[in-house]
Design a protein around this motif. Structure first.
Motif, PDB file in Angstrom:
ATOM      1  N   MET A  33      15.668   3.471   8.477  1.00  0.00           N
ATOM      2  CA  MET A  33      15.075   4.377   9.440  1.00  0.00           C
ATOM      3  C   MET A  33      13.728   3.793   9.885  1.00  0.00           C
ATOM      4  O   MET A  33      12.972   3.279   9.070  1.00  0.00           O
ATOM      5  CB  MET A  33      14.890   5.756   8.803  1.00  0.00           C
ATOM      6  N   LYS A  34      13.437   3.889  11.148  1.00  0.00           N
ATOM      7  CA  LYS A  34      12.177   3.426  11.728  1.00  0.00           C
ATOM      8  C   LYS A  34      11.212   4.615  11.780  1.00  0.00           C
ATOM      9  O   LYS A  34      11.522   5.639  12.390  1.00  0.00           O
ATOM     10  CB  LYS A  34      12.383   2.860  13.125  1.00  0.00           C
ATOM     11  N   ILE A  35      10.039   4.457  11.133  1.00  0.00           N
ATOM     12  CA  ILE A  35       9.079   5.552  11.029  1.00  0.00           C
ATOM     13  C   ILE A  35       7.736   5.087  11.603  1.00  0.00           C
ATOM     14  O   ILE A  35       7.035   4.286  10.982  1.00  0.00           O
ATOM     15  CB  ILE A  35       8.920   5.994   9.561  1.00  0.00           C
ATOM     16  N   ALA A  83      12.265   2.017   6.394  1.00  0.00           N
ATOM     17  CA  ALA A  83      12.570   2.466   5.035  1.00  0.00           C
ATOM     18  C   ALA A  83      13.570   3.609   5.072  1.00  0.00           C
ATOM     19  O   ALA A  83      13.762   4.259   6.106  1.00  0.00           O
ATOM     20  CB  ALA A  83      11.290   2.920   4.346  1.00  0.00           C
ATOM     21  N   LYS A  84      14.167   3.859   3.934  1.00  0.00           N
ATOM     22  CA  LYS A  84      14.997   5.052   3.786  1.00  0.00           C
ATOM     23  C   LYS A  84      14.052   6.254   3.776  1.00  0.00           C
ATOM     24  O   LYS A  84      12.997   6.209   3.141  1.00  0.00           O
ATOM     25  CB  LYS A  84      15.784   5.005   2.479  1.00  0.00           C
ATOM     26  N   PRO A  85      14.391   7.351   4.423  1.00  0.00           N
ATOM     27  CA  PRO A  85      13.481   8.489   4.537  1.00  0.00           C
ATOM     28  C   PRO A  85      13.092   9.115   3.193  1.00  0.00           C
ATOM     29  O   PRO A  85      12.029   9.718   3.070  1.00  0.00           O
ATOM     30  CB  PRO A  85      14.224   9.501   5.414  1.00  0.00           C
ATOM     31  N   PRO A 105       9.775   6.688  -1.685  1.00  0.00           N
ATOM     32  CA  PRO A 105       8.370   7.077  -1.832  1.00  0.00           C
ATOM     33  C   PRO A 105       7.456   6.231  -0.947  1.00  0.00           C
ATOM     34  O   PRO A 105       7.624   5.011  -0.839  1.00  0.00           O
ATOM     35  CB  PRO A 105       8.069   6.816  -3.310  1.00  0.00           C
ATOM     36  N   LEU A 106       6.487   6.895  -0.329  1.00  0.00           N
ATOM     37  CA  LEU A 106       5.520   6.209   0.523  1.00  0.00           C
ATOM     38  C   LEU A 106       4.825   5.088  -0.252  1.00  0.00           C
ATOM     39  O   LEU A 106       4.534   4.032   0.311  1.00  0.00           O
ATOM     40  CB  LEU A 106       4.500   7.218   1.059  1.00  0.00           C
ATOM     41  N   LEU A 107       4.605   5.282  -1.530  1.00  0.00           N
ATOM     42  CA  LEU A 107       3.995   4.269  -2.395  1.00  0.00           C
ATOM     43  C   LEU A 107       4.714   2.927  -2.263  1.00  0.00           C
ATOM     44  O   LEU A 107       4.089   1.890  -2.023  1.00  0.00           O
ATOM     45  CB  LEU A 107       4.043   4.737  -3.855  1.00  0.00           C
ATOM     46  N   GLU A 108       6.026   2.924  -2.404  1.00  0.00           N
ATOM     47  CA  GLU A 108       6.803   1.684  -2.376  1.00  0.00           C
ATOM     48  C   GLU A 108       6.754   1.021  -1.002  1.00  0.00           C
ATOM     49  O   GLU A 108       6.654  -0.206  -0.902  1.00  0.00           O
ATOM     50  CB  GLU A 108       8.245   1.968  -2.788  1.00  0.00           C
ATOM     51  N   VAL A 109       6.803   1.825   0.039  1.00  0.00           N
ATOM     52  CA  VAL A 109       6.790   1.291   1.394  1.00  0.00           C
ATOM     53  C   VAL A 109       5.438   0.638   1.692  1.00  0.00           C
ATOM     54  O   VAL A 109       5.381  -0.461   2.255  1.00  0.00           O
ATOM     55  CB  VAL A 109       7.113   2.403   2.417  1.00  0.00           C
ATOM     56  N   LEU A 110       4.347   1.286   1.294  1.00  0.00           N
ATOM     57  CA  LEU A 110       3.018   0.725   1.544  1.00  0.00           C
ATOM     58  C   LEU A 110       2.769  -0.531   0.712  1.00  0.00           C
ATOM     59  O   LEU A 110       2.144  -1.482   1.187  1.00  0.00           O
ATOM     60  CB  LEU A 110       1.943   1.775   1.283  1.00  0.00           C
ATOM     61  N   PRO A 117       7.879  11.492   0.286  1.00  0.00           N
ATOM     62  CA  PRO A 117       8.933  10.685   0.899  1.00  0.00           C
ATOM     63  C   PRO A 117       8.445  10.168   2.253  1.00  0.00           C
ATOM     64  O   PRO A 117       7.847  10.918   3.034  1.00  0.00           O
ATOM     65  CB  PRO A 117      10.103  11.654   1.052  1.00  0.00           C
ATOM     66  N   VAL A 118       8.662   8.912   2.515  1.00  0.00           N
ATOM     67  CA  VAL A 118       8.153   8.284   3.722  1.00  0.00           C
ATOM     68  C   VAL A 118       8.668   8.956   4.988  1.00  0.00           C
ATOM     69  O   VAL A 118       7.989   8.952   6.018  1.00  0.00           O
ATOM     70  CB  VAL A 118       8.430   6.762   3.718  1.00  0.00           C
ATOM     71  N   GLY A 119       9.810   9.596   4.915  1.00  0.00           N
ATOM     72  CA  GLY A 119      10.383  10.257   6.089  1.00  0.00           C
ATOM     73  C   GLY A 119       9.526  11.374   6.650  1.00  0.00           C
ATOM     74  O   GLY A 119       9.647  11.702   7.831  1.00  0.00           O
ATOM     75  N   ILE A 120       8.656  11.954   5.863  1.00  0.00           N
ATOM     76  CA  ILE A 120       7.849  13.073   6.372  1.00  0.00           C
ATOM     77  C   ILE A 120       6.508  12.630   6.951  1.00  0.00           C
ATOM     78  O   ILE A 120       5.742  13.470   7.411  1.00  0.00           O
ATOM     79  CB  ILE A 120       7.628  14.168   5.306  1.00  0.00           C
TER      80      ILE A 120
END
Length: 162
Positions: free
Chosen positions: A1-3, A16-18, A21-26, A61-64
């Motif tokens: 997913m593109k955020i 990232a998958k929605p 965790p935002l932690l992992e993406v950052l 969650p990164v999706g939010i």
């Protein structure tokens, strides 16, 4: 997913998958001030500013965060507010471990943004919210006092703590 987000003042698209965790993406973005600790939102080692409020990225969650503004410690320390705080901590002789830096700095920022002159009760609550013991309570509170004075001096309010 593109955020889409604004990350450290730049528009970026997080892929990232929605539910991730935002932690992992950052961390994948190379932002190393975000530490992985308890993964339960309690230790504060993964704290960032999300829309100008300190949050634990391990439980978000990164999706939010679509279209949100995210500031990490790397970026924040380059701001005038970050400089006020880190200078105050140094003036107090604080030696932080690296694990709690974002929690201490962003919690101090949130308090100083909310109140002009923190009360003893507000300072005690702030100290209670920090889970790391690398710095003793008195030194940390002195660092916050210095940071408050630095902020007021920068704003042209020299006698703010008297």
């Amino acid at each position: 997913m593109k955020i889409p987000v604004i990350l450290n003042s730049e528009k970026v698209i997080l892929d990232a998958k929605p539910t991730e965790p935002l932690l992992e993406v950052l961390r994948r973005q190379g932002l190393l001030s975000i530490k992985e600790g308890c993964t339960k939102g309690k230790c504060g080692s993964c704290t960032v500013l999300l829309d100008d409020r300190p949050v634990s990225t391990c439980i978000i969650p990164v999706g939010i965060v679509r279209n949100a503004t995210i500031e990490t410690l790397e970026f924040f320390l380059l701001t005038k507010e970050g400089e006020d705080i880190i200078t105050g901590f140094k003036q107090a002789g604080m030696q932080m471990c690296g694990f709690c830096n974002s929690s201490r700095i962003f919690s101090t920022y949130a308090l100083l943004k909310k109140v002009y002159r923190p009360s003893s009760e507000e300072l005690e609550q702030l100290a209670d919210s920090i889970k790391c013991n690398c710095t003793d309570r008195k030194t940390f509170l002195n660092g916050v006092y210095y940071a408050t004075a630095n902020k007021h001096e920068r704003e042209g309010r020299r006698n703010a703590l008297i």
